[in-house]
Scaffold this active site. Sequence first.
Site, PDB file in Angstrom:
ATOM      1  N   ASN A 194       0.870  -1.175   0.000  1.00  0.00           N
ATOM      2  CA  ASN A 194       0.000   0.000   0.000  1.00  0.00           C
ATOM      3  C   ASN A 194       0.906   1.224   0.000  1.00  0.00           C
ATOM      4  OD1 ASN A 194      -1.772   2.056   0.471  1.00  0.00           O
ATOM      5  ND2 ASN A 194      -2.710   1.147   2.299  1.00  0.00           N
TER       6      ASN A 194
ATOM      7  N   ARG B 287     -12.077  14.389   9.165  1.00  0.00           N
ATOM      8  CA  ARG B 287     -12.869  14.895   8.031  1.00  0.00           C
ATOM      9  C   ARG B 287     -14.272  15.254   8.493  1.00  0.00           C
ATOM     10  NH1 ARG B 287     -11.308   9.900   4.936  1.00  0.00           N
ATOM     11  NH2 ARG B 287      -9.238  10.328   4.096  1.00  0.00           N
TER      12      ARG B 287
ATOM     13  N   ARG C 294      -2.710  -2.125  -3.201  1.00  0.00           N
ATOM     14  CA  ARG C 294      -3.927  -1.364  -2.957  1.00  0.00           C
ATOM     15  C   ARG C 294      -3.867  -0.123  -3.835  1.00  0.00           C
ATOM     16  NH1 ARG C 294      -5.082   3.242   1.190  1.00  0.00           N
ATOM     17  NH2 ARG C 294      -7.284   3.522   0.758  1.00  0.00           N
TER      18      ARG C 294
ATOM     19  N   HIS D  18     -13.342   2.307   0.449  1.00  0.00           N
ATOM     20  CA  HIS D  18     -13.400   1.170   1.388  1.00  0.00           C
ATOM     21  C   HIS D  18     -14.008  -0.085   0.757  1.00  0.00           C
ATOM     22  CE1 HIS D  18     -13.456   4.192   4.968  1.00  0.00           C
ATOM     23  NE2 HIS D  18     -12.244   3.699   4.828  1.00  0.00           N
TER      24      HIS D  18
ATOM     25  N   GLU E  52      -8.367  -5.978   4.908  1.00  0.00           N
ATOM     26  CA  GLU E  52      -8.214  -5.571   3.510  1.00  0.00           C
ATOM     27  C   GLU E  52      -6.981  -6.230   2.880  1.00  0.00           C
ATOM     28  OE1 GLU E  52      -8.931  -1.730   5.299  1.00  0.00           O
ATOM     29  OE2 GLU E  52      -9.706  -1.032   3.369  1.00  0.00           O
TER      30      GLU E  52
END
Length: 398
Positions: free
Chosen positions: A10, A238, A88, A177, A382
């Site tokens: 990633n 966020r 990813r 996601h 993941e």
Amino acid sequence: MSKNSILVINCGSSSLKFSVINPETFDESLNGLAERLGSAQGSISWKVGGQKQSRPLGKSGHDDAIKALVDLLREQQLMACIEAIGHRVVHGGEKFTASSLITEEALKGIEDCCHLAPLHNPAHLKGIRAVKRFFPGLAQVAVFDTAFHQTMPAENYLYAIPYHLYREHGLRRYGMHGTSYRFVSKKASDMLGLDYSSSAILVAHLGNGASACAIKDGKSLDTTMGLTPLEGLVMGTRSGDIDPNVFSFLNKRCGYSLEEITDILNKKSGLLGLSEINNDCRVIEDAAKEGNAHAQLTLDVFCNVLAKKLAGFAAEMGRIDALVFTGGIGENSSLIRKNVLKRLSIFGFKVDEVINNATCRGKSGVITQADSPIAMVVGTNEELMIARDTHDLVSSLS
Ligand code: ADP
């Protein structure tokens, strides 16, 4: 040694996370992180057999990080067991509806999506190109955060703005996601003995980044993130949904530039901005327990926004076979789960307090009473999903 493991990578703009996973046994033989790439303080740290180690990389870029990773794999005698490499990739736009072998055409496709994820896709491309140089002969696969949501119908992905902006610039909702949703919803369906292809599952992925998804018949029907990960739920830093005119308000009234406003909404808002304490849900929960009313209000806003989104998704799906909590907050915070389910009592949710309080990361299971619709916790993975996709695509070549 048999080639039974996948190297999962990633790659961010200044960091590179990696793990070596056996996609069949789920065993992770190594994981780690190269960070502060691009600065003089670059370093690589890793964990093997429960032991943490690190070494400095000095002034280094993505190429140096991959080279250090090759050295590490050699030292740990893991090089020979790598079957292929899975990356990813944040944005696959409308081009990628599933994971893809990395060919010249796929590279061009990822490049074409750079304007949709300007911080992420260029970094992924750097990582992919460096891997190609240092692991010649090994196949690479891209697993996209957005791909799972490509089944969303147009009524869910279009913004009500001039249509040519979608037609000419791809300005629409994409969602993120997706790799987590695929893993968690299938696992929940298996645990409950449901037929995945005719199931109705709601998932709340609550980490530092947070989103929710309605998964109908094994496909994403709707999700809370949009063109970027800013839309939707309240997150660590966020804001989630806001009135878009906040941009002009902050500019005209407070004199902030476009970059400053983007920074405020992405990095200084959410739990951090509202609580004025921290972006970590644990810290805010502790403050609320000690009687800090403002911390409590922050948690209430977080739960309220989430419950309203989940209720909307339930209406869209027509029923709820299971509501699944995952991610750092979803897996660990019994308080958030309880408060969200309380706000969804119109659907008949009744929490089993004892089981809910005892459920944390590593303990998947149902947290509701027998006469309630099912709410449960499922740990996301993941990296494992990326390893499985990579193995499946590479196996299909031979
Ligand atoms: P990321 O989105 O970066 O992958 P994670 O899914 O690992 O993040 O979630 C990290 C967040 O999980 C932390 O910032 C923290 O808010 C939350 N978290 C972890 N443990 C707990 C806990 N016991 N109670 C409440 N929140 C927790």
